[in-house]
Enzyme design. Sequence first.
Site, PDB file in Angstrom:
ATOM      1  CG  HIS A  92      -8.531 -41.671 -11.386  1.00 51.66           C
ATOM      2  ND1 HIS A  92      -9.350 -41.687 -10.290  1.00 51.66           N
ATOM      3  CD2 HIS A  92      -8.738 -40.472 -11.993  1.00 51.66           C
ATOM      4  CE1 HIS A  92     -10.035 -40.555 -10.219  1.00 51.66           C
ATOM      5  NE2 HIS A  92      -9.680 -39.791 -11.246  1.00 51.66           N
ATOM      6  CG  HIS A 148      -9.202 -32.266 -14.784  1.00 58.93           C
ATOM      7  ND1 HIS A 148      -8.200 -33.109 -14.345  1.00 58.93           N
ATOM      8  CD2 HIS A 148     -10.364 -32.950 -14.575  1.00 58.93           C
ATOM      9  CE1 HIS A 148      -8.729 -34.244 -13.922  1.00 58.93           C
ATOM     10  NE2 HIS A 148     -10.037 -34.168 -14.039  1.00 58.93           N
ATOM     11  CG  ASP A 194     -11.547 -36.775  -8.959  1.00 62.30           C
ATOM     12  OD1 ASP A 194     -12.061 -35.855  -9.635  1.00 62.30           O
ATOM     13  OD2 ASP A 194     -11.044 -37.790  -9.475  1.00 62.30           O
ATOM     14  CG  HIS A 195      -8.107 -34.531 -10.522  1.00 65.03           C
ATOM     15  ND1 HIS A 195      -7.063 -35.257 -11.053  1.00 65.03           N
ATOM     16  CD2 HIS A 195      -9.218 -35.292 -10.693  1.00 65.03           C
ATOM     17  CE1 HIS A 195      -7.520 -36.397 -11.535  1.00 65.03           C
ATOM     18  NE2 HIS A 195      -8.827 -36.447 -11.335  1.00 65.03           N
ATOM     19  CG  HIS A 238     -13.482 -33.259 -12.880  1.00 58.86           C
ATOM     20  ND1 HIS A 238     -13.283 -34.209 -13.844  1.00 58.86           N
ATOM     21  CD2 HIS A 238     -14.499 -32.473 -13.314  1.00 58.86           C
ATOM     22  CE1 HIS A 238     -14.149 -34.012 -14.839  1.00 58.86           C
ATOM     23  NE2 HIS A 238     -14.891 -32.963 -14.540  1.00 58.86           N
ATOM     24  CG  HIS A 287     -11.696 -35.805 -18.251  1.00 58.16           C
ATOM     25  ND1 HIS A 287     -12.529 -36.871 -18.021  1.00 58.16           N
ATOM     26  CD2 HIS A 287     -11.429 -35.264 -17.033  1.00 58.16           C
ATOM     27  CE1 HIS A 287     -12.746 -36.980 -16.706  1.00 58.16           C
ATOM     28  NE2 HIS A 287     -12.092 -36.002 -16.084  1.00 58.16           N
ATOM     29  CG  ASP A 317      -9.149 -37.693 -14.371  1.00 60.44           C
ATOM     30  OD1 ASP A 317      -8.159 -38.228 -13.839  1.00 60.44           O
ATOM     31  OD2 ASP A 317     -10.201 -37.414 -13.747  1.00 60.44           O
TER      32      ASP A 317
HETATM   33 ZN   LIG Z   1     -10.314 -37.847 -11.651  1.00 61.51          ZN
HETATM   34 ZN   LIG Z   2     -11.651 -35.678 -14.007  1.00 65.68          ZN
END
Ligand SMILES: [Zn+2]
Ligand SMILES: [Zn+2]
Length: 254
Positions: free
Chosen positions: A170, A57, A61-62, A59, A115, A132
Amino acid sequence: MTPLDIEIVPCLSDNYAYLLHDRESGLCAVVDPSEAPPVKLALARRGWKLSHILNTHHHFDHTGGNLPLKEEFGCEIVGPGKDRARFEGLDTGVDEATGWRFGVRDVRVLEIPAHTSSHIAFVLDGAAFTGDTLFAMGCGRLFEGTPAMMWSSLSKLMTLPDDTRVYCGHEYTQSNGRFALTLEPGNAAHAARMHEVDAMRAKGQPTIPSTMGLEKRTNPFLRPMSAELRKTLGMENASDVEVLGETRRRKDNF
Ligand SMILES: [Zn+2]
Ligand SMILES: [Zn+2]
């Protein structure tokens, strides 16, 4: 076929990226590179050359490592084809119908929105990369979806064989497990798992991978049908979606 080498690469404070290396072809993919430096270090240590980036996805942080890694390795970025606008530098858009191929391997792509609206999972070699959406003993927040969408996405993942290894985005397992314990204090599988999780975390080890079978037994978001969980919530006669929604709401405030 030799199984893929899978290496866990801790990133940022609690993210995991994963290196997937095919010994026969030399191909190497990274799933959800949060940032480039730890991925580059892991590649250098192993002597692997990055050929692909797989994003579950959009985001940051990915995907934060996408562009610097692409610049360095000239690798191909693969992600949700239905959401190109949110993936800078995306080369190959995939969806459930197209699937994907990693060298000679067929990769199943599962569309698992909630998500985010275009979240996908990659399934290959008996391993599922769930981003996530499904965490060990938890699920992602509903940023772009409803409880019904999340239940449908989790139910899709639950059709995978019980021995499917689950690699999520995570390291949230310990806090997820503490929350789960409040809902099903009588779940013996849960207590046993938390014992192991606490021991792994005390040694600084990842609690990943899990398996689908273990998640079905211990993850409250896969267990809206549990009588004990329903009793805790006072929702004995509610639908699975309503129970999941309430579980998610409580976790948001836990
Ligand atoms: Zn994440
Ligand atoms: Zn995420």
